[in-house]
Design a protein around this motif. Sequence first.
Motif, mmCIF file in Angstrom:
data_model
loop_
_atom_site.group_PDB
_atom_site.id
_atom_site.type_symbol
_atom_site.label_atom_id
_atom_site.label_comp_id
_atom_site.label_asym_id
_atom_site.label_seq_id
_atom_site.Cartn_x
_atom_site.Cartn_y
_atom_site.Cartn_z
ATOM 1 N N LEU A 108 0.827 -1.205 0.000
ATOM 2 C CA LEU A 108 0.000 0.000 0.000
ATOM 3 C C LEU A 108 0.863 1.257 0.000
ATOM 4 N N ILE A 109 1.922 1.245 0.784
ATOM 5 C CA ILE A 109 2.828 2.400 0.833
ATOM 6 C C ILE A 109 3.547 2.565 -0.505
ATOM 7 N N GLU A 110 3.943 1.460 -1.120
ATOM 8 C CA GLU A 110 4.595 1.525 -2.433
ATOM 9 C C GLU A 110 3.653 2.100 -3.486
ATOM 10 N N LEU A 111 2.378 1.713 -3.400
ATOM 11 C CA LEU A 111 1.385 2.261 -4.325
ATOM 12 C C LEU A 111 1.220 3.760 -4.122
ATOM 13 N N ALA A 112 1.218 4.181 -2.868
ATOM 14 C CA ALA A 112 1.079 5.612 -2.581
ATOM 15 C C ALA A 112 2.274 6.395 -3.122
ATOM 16 N N ILE A 113 3.459 5.833 -3.013
ATOM 17 C CA ILE A 113 4.658 6.508 -3.537
ATOM 18 C C ILE A 113 4.586 6.633 -5.057
ATOM 19 N N GLU A 114 4.066 5.604 -5.730
ATOM 20 C CA GLU A 114 3.949 5.636 -7.186
ATOM 21 C C GLU A 114 2.908 6.648 -7.646
ATOM 22 N N ILE A 115 1.780 6.724 -6.926
ATOM 23 C CA ILE A 115 0.698 7.635 -7.330
ATOM 24 C C ILE A 115 1.031 9.074 -6.966
ATOM 25 N N ASN A 116 1.289 9.306 -5.672
ATOM 26 C CA ASN A 116 1.555 10.659 -5.199
ATOM 27 C C ASN A 116 2.248 10.573 -3.838
ATOM 28 N N PRO A 117 3.560 10.787 -3.770
ATOM 29 C CA PRO A 117 4.272 10.659 -2.485
ATOM 30 C C PRO A 117 3.768 11.622 -1.413
ATOM 31 N N SER A 118 3.233 12.772 -1.818
ATOM 32 C CA SER A 118 2.743 13.726 -0.826
ATOM 33 C C SER A 118 1.542 13.183 -0.055
ATOM 34 N N VAL A 119 0.778 12.269 -0.682
ATOM 35 C CA VAL A 119 -0.361 11.659 0.002
ATOM 36 C C VAL A 119 0.114 10.844 1.198
ATOM 37 N N LEU A 120 1.234 10.141 1.026
ATOM 38 C CA LEU A 120 1.786 9.336 2.117
ATOM 39 C C LEU A 120 2.184 10.213 3.294
ATOM 40 N N ILE A 121 2.837 11.322 3.011
ATOM 41 C CA ILE A 121 3.257 12.244 4.074
ATOM 42 C C ILE A 121 2.041 12.860 4.759
ATOM 43 N N SER A 122 1.044 13.249 3.963
ATOM 44 C CA SER A 122 -0.163 13.843 4.532
ATOM 45 C C SER A 122 -0.919 12.848 5.398
ATOM 46 N N ALA A 123 -0.979 11.587 4.953
ATOM 47 C CA ALA A 123 -1.694 10.564 5.717
ATOM 48 C C ALA A 123 -1.005 10.304 7.052
ATOM 49 N N PHE A 124 0.320 10.217 7.027
ATOM 50 C CA PHE A 124 1.038 9.987 8.285
ATOM 51 C C PHE A 124 0.916 11.198 9.210
ATOM 52 N N GLY A 125 1.038 12.395 8.635
ATOM 53 C CA GLY A 125 0.892 13.601 9.447
ATOM 54 C C GLY A 125 -0.495 13.726 10.043
ATOM 55 N N GLY A 126 -1.523 13.413 9.242
ATOM 56 C CA GLY A 126 -2.892 13.471 9.752
ATOM 57 C C GLY A 126 -3.137 12.446 10.852
ATOM 58 N N THR A 127 -2.571 11.237 10.674
ATOM 59 C CA THR A 127 -2.713 10.207 11.704
ATOM 60 C C THR A 127 -2.019 10.617 12.992
#
Length: 248
Positions: A108-127
């Motif tokens: 799932l994290i690899e997919l997020a990096i491929e689509i949009n890496p900023s989404v991964l950072i935003s998701a972790f920050g929001g959590t």
Amino acid sequence: MDAFTSFFDSQTSSRNRWASESLKNFRQISPVVQNHLKLVYLTLCCALIASAAGAYLHILWNIGGIITALSCMGCMVWLLCTPTYQEKKRVSLLMAAGLFEGATIGPLIELAIEINPSVLISAFGGTALAFGCFSAAAMLARRREYLYLGGLLSSGLSMLMWLHFAASIFGGSAALFKFELYFGLLIFVGYMVVDTQEMIEKAHHGDLDYVKHALTLFTDFVAVFVRILIIMLKNSAERNERKKKRRD
């Protein structure tokens, strides 16, 4: 003018009263319990770092899957069965569980990096922000104030499991998946509050097993993070589709 001044004074006094009551509630936590909380959150941070390392190992060698999920569950069960005096072993098992958990959600994290890496950072920050806010709310509230929610959350979790089971047999729809996603997010955010208050209450009664408590909060954090990440990826994919349709 006098009415405005009196209104302002009343609002100021109510804020001061709320702040003083919150500080009084925080003072209910004894120094021993405060030190316990420091150990719990420090151990939780280490488990999250181990989980990030596991996700990175998956990106390098593609190790995430059923084996890592079963290994994570095995480490958790082994940890819970290990006596509390074997502290180093239990901490090592928690770090191993975090590593395997990170590898399990690695795709799932690899997919997020491929689509949009900023989404991964935003998701972790929001959590992390949600976890900090709800943990602080649980600490500042009156003791045992939110523990009654545990029964409701357990019922919601069992309902969620039955829905997932039924969808796997009879097939699911997009609406059902969306309901499971948001309802599961609501449940595990609630567990953040309940588990924090339960941990504090147990510590007040002498249960200072910081490794077990860190494991509980770790599972809550990962459950919320995964759901927020899926929601943000889904929204990002829908925005990209709308942009393509406009261009066409």
